[in-house]
Design an enzyme around this catalytic site. Structure first.
Site, PDB file in Angstrom:
ATOM      1  N   SER A 472       0.812  -1.211   0.000  1.00 42.62           N
ATOM      2  CA  SER A 472       0.000   0.000   0.000  1.00 42.62           C
ATOM      3  C   SER A 472       0.852   1.271   0.000  1.00 42.62           C
ATOM      4  O   SER A 472       1.521   1.571  -0.979  1.00 42.62           O
ATOM      5  CB  SER A 472      -0.969  -0.045   1.194  1.00 42.62           C
ATOM      6  OG  SER A 472      -1.975   0.909   1.081  1.00 42.62           O
ATOM      7  N   ASP A 483      10.608   5.589  -9.770  1.00 39.68           N
ATOM      8  CA  ASP A 483      10.276   6.293 -11.014  1.00 39.68           C
ATOM      9  C   ASP A 483      11.139   7.535 -11.216  1.00 39.68           C
ATOM     10  O   ASP A 483      11.514   7.871 -12.348  1.00 39.68           O
ATOM     11  CB  ASP A 483       8.792   6.665 -11.027  1.00 39.68           C
ATOM     12  CG  ASP A 483       7.887   5.452 -11.197  1.00 39.68           C
ATOM     13  OD1 ASP A 483       8.405   4.386 -11.587  1.00 39.68           O
ATOM     14  OD2 ASP A 483       6.679   5.560 -10.930  1.00 39.68           O
ATOM     15  N   LYS A 498      -0.795  -4.342  -3.317  1.00 36.70           N
ATOM     16  CA  LYS A 498      -2.128  -3.825  -2.964  1.00 36.70           C
ATOM     17  C   LYS A 498      -2.222  -2.379  -3.429  1.00 36.70           C
ATOM     18  O   LYS A 498      -1.684  -1.465  -2.801  1.00 36.70           O
ATOM     19  CB  LYS A 498      -2.399  -3.912  -1.464  1.00 36.70           C
ATOM     20  CG  LYS A 498      -3.821  -3.460  -1.105  1.00 36.70           C
ATOM     21  CD  LYS A 498      -4.074  -3.560   0.390  1.00 36.70           C
ATOM     22  CE  LYS A 498      -5.524  -3.193   0.717  1.00 36.70           C
ATOM     23  NZ  LYS A 498      -5.848  -1.788   0.416  1.00 36.70           N
TER      24      LYS A 498
END
Length: 706
Positions: A472, A483, A498
């Site tokens: 999460s 990224d 998740k």
């Protein structure tokens, strides 16, 4: 995926969570409007508010039909084939019944199940009055997906005979070993005969069965109906769950953060109580043997006889596991390698402080590094004790900067998530302002959540350590760092996966009855990375994948039934960090190092072995064959004992600001000592520090100093 727990299975006996022997009150059946109203409310809320609603049609009906029967009788030891033939005429009608507030299917199955479980009481009592023959070459396969329902009562009784024989042989094996151990300690000890031990084992099985059925008798009508309701709600996704009024109270207590007993978060998986997470600094964490994914089979209070909790309701099991500070609880657990282990834990009060950010300082290759442990992304709004992980993380970084650390490792292993906002804000501590995550509601464009603070708290080398249980909010932070190429992500093959958000809706707002109908935890949002990919199912794939015992297992969201799929949204606009001089080279060097490391090789071989044993479902009912099979399994597991011998020559020290507290607080000092001892033997932290030691900034880039 249905997991096969070969050694655990004898403790199942009656695997249904929903067995009870109370007949339906026909008055309730025919006149109580609450159940029908609840069906209508559920239908409305799920179709109107769920992130990815499903059409309630014949296909949906068939899935609910199969799930409900499996929940009631997963091992096919209650229903007869004739029952299934009768039920099957409703296989494609449940969708229509939901829309018409018709509970015909539920009542039919419910009443028949009561009848069959009542009959099973007689079976087990009669079977256990007769001696089992453990010399015959007999076995059975517990892959219930391939098992047929019994054609008649005689065949059903034969199935019960094998189940109870298996339960007894497992106890007999333990008793024989206990006698051998007593004889080794005292050569004058007179061992009990095999025949005597067989009788004792059968008596223990009988007592266990009696206790089990007594516990099932405690279930009330709402438990049955809640299970049927959840077969409907969980068809939408595994996190969309109905809470009846009593369960809603339990959920409220859980999310309030109250931690008691052994310091472990538990969850129900089929008939098993599974450890989902250990609380950092808690009794189980300090004891060191209990792990996430362990299955708790029995619970004993001190030296008392252990109580089987397989099939027990989670709230009931927790009552036995919890206890007063200073008392001992002995847990019989099944590890993921198939071995059974008894773990003794002294209960204690789990201090909330141990779930907060903490750090340590370590010297390596002439450099000073900081390791920051973030157990969860926490936030609290209690004005008297306001703390959140963002401000704590920023403060911890500042303290480490005063000790001239040259790089940071952020440890997110076993971090199950928490506050989305703190995940965004903590990401902002390591980047200039920019997008961090995308959050999407149903039928709407993704909303890009941005860090608006241009201040960078730490602009030096950064490594983020994750594992299969990082979930999460942890995945949001790790994905953002990956990224931007702000940090090297190192750890498990992929994180938990998740990528959905749930909200709890009070269902009482949708009716005017005087009765409480409970609540629904429903999936309403989905997370996406700034590169456009969802964290759902895929999680975050590490830049450097380190072997773990879970490497080849389906651990995480992808192992759950009806999990939402991975998809993409448009990529957000962002610029890469681009301040490392040797980012790719460092990653490649680590991969070579890991590939040649004998301990990582051993861990990888162990993981492959664990995967190969996962679907072993053949059970031997001949004592010698049973013993040989278990001992072979145990001997195979010892090949990997060397993994436990790994250690480093690193020394971990508390940051200077903690020294005074360590000197004044003995309990706090013990916790830090235990943490540092674990870090010294942690091969994953060691490799993360190797990576950090090698990672260099570009020559023209200057670190921010105080």
């Amino acid at each position: 995926m249905i997991r096969k727990f070969k050694i655990l299975l004898p403790l199942l006996l009656v695997v249904s969570l929903l067995a009870s022997f109370k007949t339906i009150d026909n008055t309730v059946k025919n006149t109580d409007p609450k159940d029908k109203v609840l069906i209508t409310i559920l239908n409305y809320v799920l179709t109107q508010w769920h992130y990815e609603p499903k059409e309630i049609n014949d296909s949906f009906s068939e899935n609910v039909y199969n799930t409900f029967l499996e929940r009631l009788d997963p091992s096919k030891r209650y229903f007869l084939q004739s029952d299934i033939d009768e039920f099957s005429k409703y296989k494609l009608d449940i969708d229509d019944q939901i829309k018409k507030e018709d509970l015909t299917f539920f009542y039919l199955v419910f009443e028949r199940f009561n009848q069959r479980t009542l009959e099973s009481k007689k079976y087990y009592k009669e079977i256990l009055t007769t001696k089992f023959d453990f010399n015959t070459d007999e076995s059975f396969n517990v892959d219930y997906d391939k098992t047929q329902y019994a054609k008649n009562q005689n065949q059903l009784i034969q199935n019960w005979h094998k189940i109870l024989k298996f339960s007894t042989i497992s106890r007999l094996y333990d008793k024989v070993n206990d006698e051998e151990d007593k004889f080794k300690e005292d050569n004058n000890y007179k061992k009990k005969t095999f025949e005597t031990l067989e009788i004792e084992a059968r008596e223990t099985t009988l007592s266990n069965m009696d206790d089990y059925y007594a516990r099932l008798d405690e279930l009330n009508y709402s438990d049955w109906f809640s299970t049927f309701i959840n077969c409907i709600s969980e068809e939408f996704d595994p996190h969309t769950t109905y809470f009846d009024p009593l369960a809603k109270k339990g959920f409220d207590q859980d999310i309030s953060g109250k931690l008691e007993g052994i310091g472990a978060r538990l969850q129900k998986k089929n008939d098993y109580t599974k450890v989902s997470e250990l609380v950092s600094g808690g009794p189980a964490w300090k004891q060191g043997e209990l792990e996430a994914e362990d299955i708790i089979l029995k619970v004993a209070q001190g030296d008392e006889e252990p109580l089987d909790i397989v099939g027990m309701r989670l709230d009931k099991a927790i009552q036995f596991i919890k206890g007063k500070k200073g008392t001992e609880v002995r847990l019989t657990v099944k590890k993921i390698d198939g071995t059974i282990k008894v773990i003794s834990i002294i209960r204690d009060v789990v201090e909330l402080e141990e779930t907060f950010v903490k750090s340590t300082v370590v010297k390596k290759d002439g450099k000073t590094f900081g390791v920051i442990d973030l157990p969860k992304f926490y936030i609290a709004f209690d004005e008297k004790n306001y703390r959140n992980s963002t401000t704590d993380m920023a403060q911890e970084i500042e303290r480490l900067k005063k000790e001239n650390v040259e790089g940071l490792v952020i440890d997110l292993r076993n971090n199950g998530g928490g506050s989305l906002q703190t995940a965004i804000d903590i990401s902002g501590l390591f980047i200039n302002q920019g997008p961090v995550v995308q959050v999407k509601y149903r039928d709407k464009a993704a909303d890009i959540k941005v860090d608006k603070d241009s201040k960078i708290q730490w602009d030096g080398p950064l490594v983020v350590l994750v594992n299969e249980f990082s979930a999460s909010a942890s995945e949001i932070f790790a994905a953002a760092m990956q990224d931007y190429k702000r940090a090297i992500i190192i750890g498990g093959k992929q994180t938990y996966g998740k990528g959905t958000v749930q909200s709890v809706l009070d269902l009482n707002r949708y009716h005017n009855l005087k009765e409480d109908v409970g609540a629904l935890k429903i999936t309403i949002q989905k997370f996406y990375r700034i590169n456009g990919g969802s964290t759902q199912l895929e999680g975050v794939h590490s830049d450097i994948m380190l072997p773990s015992r879970y490497s080849y297992m389906d651990i995480g969201e992808r192992d759950l039934e009806n999990a939402l799929k991975f998809d993409k949204v448009p990529e957000a606009t962002y610029s890469l960090w681009n301040n490392y001089a040797n980012f790719n080279e460092t990653i490649n060097n680590s991969k070579k190092r890991v590939a040649s490391n004998k301990y990582f090789k051993l861990i990888d071989n162990n993981a492959k072995w664990l995967k190969s044993t996962q679907d072993d479902s053949l059970i031997y009912l001949n004592f010698d064959a049973y013993k040989k099979d278990l001992e072979h399994h145990k001997n195979e597991s010892t090949k990997y004992n060397e993994i436990k011998n790994y250690t480093t020559n690193l020394t971990f020290n508390s940051p200077l600001y903690e020294i005074s507290k360590i000197n004044e607080d003995e309990s706090f000092a013990e916790k830090r000592e235990a943490w540092h001892k674990n870090l010294k033997k942690d091969i994953y932290v060691a490799e993360a520090l190797d990576v950090l030691s090698e990672l260099k900034m570009k020559p023209q880039y200057h670190l921010v100093k105080n």
